[in-house]
Design an enzyme around this catalytic site. Structure first.
Site, short mmCIF file in Angstrom:
data_model
loop_
_atom_site.label_atom_id
_atom_site.label_comp_id
_atom_site.label_asym_id
_atom_site.label_seq_id
_atom_site.Cartn_x
_atom_site.Cartn_y
_atom_site.Cartn_z
N ASP A 130 28.75 2.71 -105.95
CA ASP A 130 30.08 2.75 -104.99
C ASP A 130 30.03 2.16 -103.52
O ASP A 130 29.74 3.68 -103.22
CB ASP A 130 31.03 3.42 -105.10
CG ASP A 130 32.41 3.49 -105.29
OD1 ASP A 130 32.86 2.94 -104.05
OD2 ASP A 130 33.40 3.85 -105.72
N SER B 26 38.47 0.03 -104.65
CA SER B 26 37.78 0.26 -105.57
C SER B 26 38.25 -0.35 -107.13
O SER B 26 37.28 -0.75 -108.11
CB SER B 26 37.14 1.54 -105.92
OG SER B 26 36.25 1.77 -105.10
N GLU C 127 27.86 4.07 -113.08
CA GLU C 127 27.60 4.19 -111.37
C GLU C 127 27.36 5.59 -110.61
O GLU C 127 27.48 6.00 -110.66
CB GLU C 127 29.65 3.95 -111.57
CG GLU C 127 29.48 4.06 -109.76
CD GLU C 127 31.09 4.12 -109.86
OE1 GLU C 127 32.22 3.33 -109.14
OE2 GLU C 127 32.01 5.31 -110.11
N HIS D 261 31.48 -2.98 -103.17
CA HIS D 261 31.86 -3.17 -101.17
C HIS D 261 31.23 -1.79 -100.61
O HIS D 261 30.46 -1.60 -100.87
CB HIS D 261 33.94 -2.97 -101.25
CG HIS D 261 33.50 -1.42 -102.01
ND1 HIS D 261 33.57 0.16 -101.12
CD2 HIS D 261 34.71 -1.30 -102.82
CE1 HIS D 261 34.34 0.64 -101.59
NE2 HIS D 261 34.30 0.72 -102.63
#
Ligand SMILES: [Zn+2]
Length: 463
Positions: free
Chosen positions: A36, A91, A264, A312
């Site tokens: 992330d 997100s 993640e 991102h």
């Protein structure tokens, strides 16, 4: 939401009827990893951060070894205007692109621009008989994992999204067979105890990290913190993501129809929002060690694909700043705590000079110290004066005070380490794509984030 799930069940059933020619060479297992906020400068910074000063060259990292391409991340719009394209995603929209192959608006969880539910990779994997799992360092119902399991118009509807983890079914089955991360406060509430419901439905459940080794079967639910797991940096337990992933791969085993696993490194982004380079390096390291393990794991078999990307970039990180041709990783390595901890210490009224010596450890100049002293004074005064009678207003005021204080402290740290930041939120820079194992070449070159999901759907046989 009930109606949404009926529609999805029908979608998943339809998908079952369309076998693919692609499927013969397709990997049996898919491991999808998301860092992330981990834009390209994060993995470059990590390379230099890990560089051995005793050698003349800079050693490559696991990210360098697995790099295959790049991805754009823009989203279709905002909460106000679902189709007024924005180049800077949040997100939820980027996770939806990665989980469904469809662009949506910022803050939407696996819904299209008209709020219609989209079939996710995990739901589809479940519909074709695969075992499914997710391992994250945030709460398990945070935007990224949520976009694989639930459908919601607003990512911050945490309770509603937690409900969906139990209520959303694929042909009667739960979407995820394994869930490791944080989030007790959303799953054990006064109005509903979802953990109890999962246990009654057969899930093995443990709620503290030192019980991780006790898991010995699926389905499994591990909620190891009230909300997110907190920063690696401040935690006495190191490599939590790696430890959870090791356990997850063991529990998933080698099912006949394979598995889909989402991993993640959730908190890299949170460090980025705090413009906290030391924290970011610790979180990227946590992800790197996990990826090194998974790379070895994939090497030992010929039926598994690993795909990794970021949703991102966060913060507009730059390596080098202030017009100087240098980046001081040795200084960054001396920092002992995350910005979050430093800010708490300051708000408690700790003496900045002493705090800096004990908890930060790097040398500070008079200009920097004066800046922190002034910022602390302003913040404490603002807290004293903030409206106590209205809880909502008080929360907003405190957030604002915290952000202002962070800006000042991170400004000093950035100057002393020659790190640059351009935002406390996301930026629109392209992110890297990494792949390893079977069918990895499919991810070469430039692609949009939606293409990554489309390729994965195709590999699982959905046309
Ligand atoms: Zn973020």
């Amino acid at each position: 939401m009930k109606q949404i799930y009926k529609t999805l069940g029908a979608l998943a059933a339809l998908a079952l009827l369309t076998p693919s020619a692609f499927a013969a060479e397709a990997p049996k297992n898919i491991i999808m990893i998301i860092g992330d906020g981990m834009g390209p400068a994060y993995t470059s910074a990590y390379r230099y951060y890990m560089d051995n000063p005793a050698t003349s060259q800079v050693e490559s990292t696991v990210f360098d070894q697995l790099l295959v391409g790049m991805s754009s991340t823009y989203s279709s719009g905002t909460q106000e205007h679902h189709t007024k394209k924005t180049y800077v995603t949040d997100s939820a929209a980027s996770a939806t692109a990665l989980s469904t192959g469809v662009k949506t608006y910022n803050q939407a969880v696996a819904l299209d621009v008209n709020d219609k539910p989209l079939l996710t990779l995990m739901e589809y994997a479940k519909s074709i008989g695969k075992t499914t799992g997710l391992v994250v360092t945030s709460q398990i119902n945070h935007a990224t994992p949520a976009s694989f399991v639930a459908h919601n118009t607003y990512r911050y509807n945490y309770d509603d999204i937690a409900d969906s983890y139990f209520d959303n079914r694929v042909n009667g089955n739960f979407v995820a067979d394994l869930m490791f991360g944080g989030g007790q406060k959303y799953f054990i509430r006064d109005d509903r105890n979802i953990v109890k419901q999962f246990v009654k439905a057969g899930y093995q459940y443990f709620d503290s990290f030192d019980q991780l080794s006790k898991f010995d079967r699926l389905p499994a639910l591990g909620l190891f913190a009230s909300s997110g797991l907190g920063y690696t940096f401040d935690s006495p337990v190191k490599y939590r993501l790696l430890k959870m992933v090791k356990k997850a791969t063991k529990l998933l085993g080698n099912p006949d129809k394979g598995y889909f696993l989402l991993v993640e490194g959730s908190m890299i982004d949170w460090c980025g929002h705090d413009n906290d380079i030391a924290c970011a390096m610790h979180e990227v390291d946590g992800l790197a060690k996990t990826v090194e393990y998974l790379k070895d794991y994939v090497d030992k078999r010929d039926d598994t694909l690993l795909v990794m990307t970021a949703d991102h970039e966060t913060g507009g990180l730059s390596i080098g700043a202030q017009g100087v041709y240098q980046w001081k990783k040795d200084v960054i390595k001396q920092v002992k705590h995350s910005m979050t901890s430093i800010i708490s210490f300051l708000l408690e009224g700790q003496d900045p000079a002493k705090l800096w010596q004990e908890h930060i450890g790097i040398e500070i100049d008079d200009k920097g110290l004066a800046q922190i002293v002034a910022a602390q004074k302003t913040a404490i005064k603002a807290i004293d004066e903030s409206p106590k009678e209205d809880a909502e207003k008080l929360k907003a005021a405190r957030t604002n005070i915290r952000v202002k204080l962070i800006t000042q402290v991170s400004d000093v740290l950035a100057r002393l380490t020659l790190t640059g930041w351009t935002s406390i939120n996301h930026t629109g820079a392209d992110v890297q794509v990494f792949a390893h194992g079977q069918s990895k070449a499919l991810f070469n070159g430039h692609q949009d984030n939606t293409d990554i999901a489309k390729k994965l759907f195709k590999l699982m046989g959905r046309e």
